[in-house]
Motif scaffolding. Structure first.
Motif: not given
Length: 765
Positions: A57-62, A82-86, A609-611, A653-661
């Motif tokens: 299934v096309s699914i992403s988890v937050l 979540s780029p695919s949500i509006g 994440n890219l949509a 186009w919609a995307y998100s980039i995240n860095a966690n350290y």
């Protein structure tokens, strides 16, 4: 059959993009087979607990940490992570709406359900407005893209949000609390306690929150702050496992939101707009700095949204002969009283535009789930949904008539609608070989809606309110019934323990709708146009799920081609100053989604994440926008055919980039930092109207935390929209501020459109 060729191309492309990864993964199969359990993401998208990488299934988890790091406090902010949500804003929560892959239902009619379903702890929420609540004690949110009717049922033709809250622990008691303060005097308090009552058998969990913030809009007439935050809520859960085979899970919750919202500010005015008493709109708003950054209004009417939401559910799971029987019974209520000053000026043009609504719903789901790992796995069940919505709306003002002091035009509309939905559903997965799985699912649905509509002249009014109301009218009983068979077919292939590919075809469904807008007329009813046809979705989807390089990289790619026939759409006519409901001919959304998680070194996690979503509408005819010429597509009768245009508020186009350290830094302390950037490309909020364009924009969020290594104490400093990128969550024409040559425009702004900072402290025992 061009659409099938497109679907095949898209899905093939998605698989081809990951072929190098497949080859690499097969070489490393022996190494990758040793799964690190901590890296697994467990979801319940198929009504059983599964590793996300094994789900076709096309699914992403937050996760809860992702929501916290980005200060996402409700569904309306999910588009930031979540780029695919509006999300499209509105003058009240009843008109707000979510979309997935550009598809979502936005309307004020009680007779139209959302196309994106919200499910909380297994319970479907019947009204969109009841879904907008503050997040509290959330474990994760699963974003399921494409039709999900096979297993999630009600109103999920475009997708579903599966919200899962934390369960009580049967073995560990705990107490945690947090408090934060930020820009606009934003105060958020949260607390959760989990208590073991009988170790291994019974536990209780209680949580609550309180949120307040100043409004970001000022009314120049009285200096009152508008569009503020003022909400609170509690949730209690009881988990009882009398034996290894049976569990009983009881949940109760209640929340209130009391906001002075949701006010639009003016971007521009039409110089020729003159009101009934000779005053111009420009003169009435001369004290404001009109434009995209305008945070002032000058209104004489009240703006508020008071809502209460609550309910209870009981989930029982028991094993019988290796099978799991699940029963979820739930009752919920939602109440709202809202008003907005629709004209946006200090004259009683339409100063009262309110609604009182009460929604009640009861749901019952009964499922039988087979054991996992068998040659044939299945989930079958029965579903029952009952909903009753009663509302009363009032519109009051002079509109365009210069009446003596104390006189006004006005309407009151009383309406109610009762909906019943009964369904039998199931999904079967056969494993003819260790690598190949064949998927088949179905849902047989019976829908029935019965509604009553009564429009009267408001007591004390001299006449009806044109456009926004109308002459007194009692409609005959409105009914809509339908029976539908929707289904899902697909195949899944496990190339190696860490590489899976799948292809599915799904036929989705949303039941018929009833037009219960204020301006309903007898001709609309007698012609049959008050009943909208069911919404049918067809989705071709293919994807690859990979875990590579000794589990250092997770890469998922999905391609899709999705069509909607008879989509239930609401449009606004600036000329008629009224909303209209119609079945759009056909909507198309196609594209690709890419999700990646990289763990290059200990403590560092990079996610992306890219949509890419290419949408198109066909066969939809609606009113021209103000000032639209024949050369711009305005036809005789002030109508335009928008075939070939992209859907409104659907970024390509919609995307998100995240860095966690995070790392230990000595003295029993641990430091962590999070930096996230989200981008959404340009959209139009109204078909072809360049004045409703929201240019593409990116939001940069950051968070730095210091905590004790045992996790007991934490302090964080956070910032949202660090580059101060301004954007509107909706742009539309001003009421009565239109002519044959053009229009003035208004906008809805949120705190997220401005740079904010804050600090948070948390404790856990």
């Amino acid at each position: 059959m061009n659409y099938r060729r497109k679907a095949l191309w898209l899905c093939t492309a998605a698989i081809a993009m990951s072929l190098p990864a497949i080859v690499q993964a097969q070489d490393e199969e022996a190494v990758a087979a040793d799964v690190a359990g901590g890296d697994e993401i467990i979801v319940t998208a198929q009504k059983r607990e599964q590793n996300l990488q094994k789900v076709p299934v096309s699914i992403s988890v937050l996760s809860a940490s992702a929501l916290s790091d980005n200060r996402v406090n409700g569904l309306e902010q999910l588009a930031q992570v979540s780029p695919s949500i509006g999300f499209t804003n509105s003058a009240n929560t009843r008109g707000q709406g979510l979309s997935i892959r550009g598809i979502g239902t936005l309307n004020f009619s009680d007779g139209v359900e959302p196309s994106v379903s919200t499910v909380i702890d297994g319970v479907v929420i019947g009204r969109s407005a009841a879904s907008f609540f503050d997040f509290n004690d959330i474990q994760r949110i699963e974003v399921l893209r494409g039709p999900q009717g096979t297993l999630f049922g009600k109103n999920s033709s475009a997708g579903a949000l599966n919200v899962v809250t934390e369960k009580p622990s049967l073995y560990d008691s705990s107490l945690e609390a947090s408090a934060s303060y930020g820009t606009f005097n934003d105060v958020r308090l949260k607390g959760t306690g989990s208590l073991v009552l009988d170790e291994g058998r019974a536990a209780l969990r209680l949580s609550g929150f309180r949120s307040t913030a100043d409004g970001i809009i000022t009314n120049t007439l009285n200096a009152k702050k508008l569009n503020n935050t003022d909400s609170w809520g509690v949730r209690g859960k009881f988990l009882f496992e009398p034996s290894d085979a049976t569990s009983i899970y009881v949940i109760g919750d209640y929340g209130e939101s009391n906001r002075n919202c949701c006010v639009s500010t003016v971007r521009s005015v039409l110089p020729t707009t003159i009101y009934y008493n000779g005053q111009t709109r420009a003169a009435l708003l001369s004290a404001q700095r009109l434009g995209p950054l305008n945070r002032e209004v000058t209104i004489d009417g009240e703006s508020f949204n008071r809502q209460k939401t609550g309910g209870a559910s009981v989930e029982i799971n028991t094993e019988l002969g290796g099978q799991t029987i699940t029963s979820i019974s739930a009752y919920r209520e939602f109440r709202v009283f809202d008003n907005n000053d629709a004209d946006g000026v200090s004259l009683p043009v339409v100063s009262v535009n309110n609604a009182r609504q009460k929604q009640r719903q009861f749901t019952q789901e009964l499922r039988l789930t087979s054991p996992a790992g068998e040659p044939i796995e299945y989930v079958v069940g029965l579903f029952y949904f009952w909903q009753d919505v009663v509302s009363q709306t009032q519109v009051k003002g002079n509109l365009v008539v210069n009446l003596p002091a104390g006189q006004y035009l006005g309407n009151q509309v009383d309406r109610d609608i009762t909906t019943k939905n009964v369904a039998a559903f199931g999904q079967l997965t056969a494993h003819p070989t260790e690598q190949l799985s064949l998927i088949g699912g179905f849902r047989l649905t019976s829908d029935q809606s019965v509604a009553h509509f009564n429009r009267t002249i408001l007591p004390g009014a001299v006449a009806a309110m044109p456009s926004l109301g109308g002459p007194a009218y009692i409609s005959p009983t409105l009914k809509a019934t339908d029976t539908d068979f929707s289904y899902k077919l697909g195949a899944q292939y496990q190339f190696s323990p860490d590489v899976m590919a799948y292809f599915t075809y799904t036929r989705g469904y949303k039941g018929p709708a009833l037009n219960l807008l204020n301006n309903l007329t007898a001709p609309t009813v007698t012609s049959g146009l008050a009943v909208l046809k069911p919404e049918i979705a067809q989705n071709w989807e293919g994807g690859v799920r990979t875990t590579l390089f000794d589990r250092m990289l997770t890469l998922n790619v999905t391609g899709f081609y999705e069509t909607f026939t008879d989509f239930q759409a609401q449009t606004y006519s600036a000329v008629l100053t009224s909303f209209q409901l119609t079945n759009a001919g056909k909507l198309i959304t196609q594209g690709a989604e890419v999700e990646a998680i990289l763990r290059p070194v200990d403590g560092l996690t990079l996610t992306g994440n890219l949509a890419y979503t290419d949408t198109e509408v066909r066969g939809l005819v609606l009113s021209c926008y103000a000032g639209q010429t024949a050369a711009q597509g305005c036809l005789t009768g002030n109508r335009q055919d928008v075939t070939g245009e992209a859907l409104t508020n659907a970024p390509k186009w919609a995307y998100s980039i995240n860095a966690n350290y995070g790392a230990d830094i000595g003295n029993h302390l641990r430091g962590s930092a999070n930096l996230a950037f989200t981008y959404r490309s340009q959209v139009l909020f109204s078909y072809r109207d360049p004045n409703t364009a929201q240019p593409g924009y990116g939001l940069l969020n950051g968070r730095v935390s210091l905590e004790t290594q045992d996790g007991r104490y934490r302090v964080s400093v956070f910032g949202k929209n660090l580059t101060n990128k301004h954007f509107a969550s909706f742009i539309g024409t001003g009421l009565l501020d239109t002519s044959a040559t053009g229009a003035g425009y208004t906008q809805l702004l949120t705190p997220d459109a401005f740079r904010t900072f804050g600090v948070e402290g948390a404790v856990r025992f």
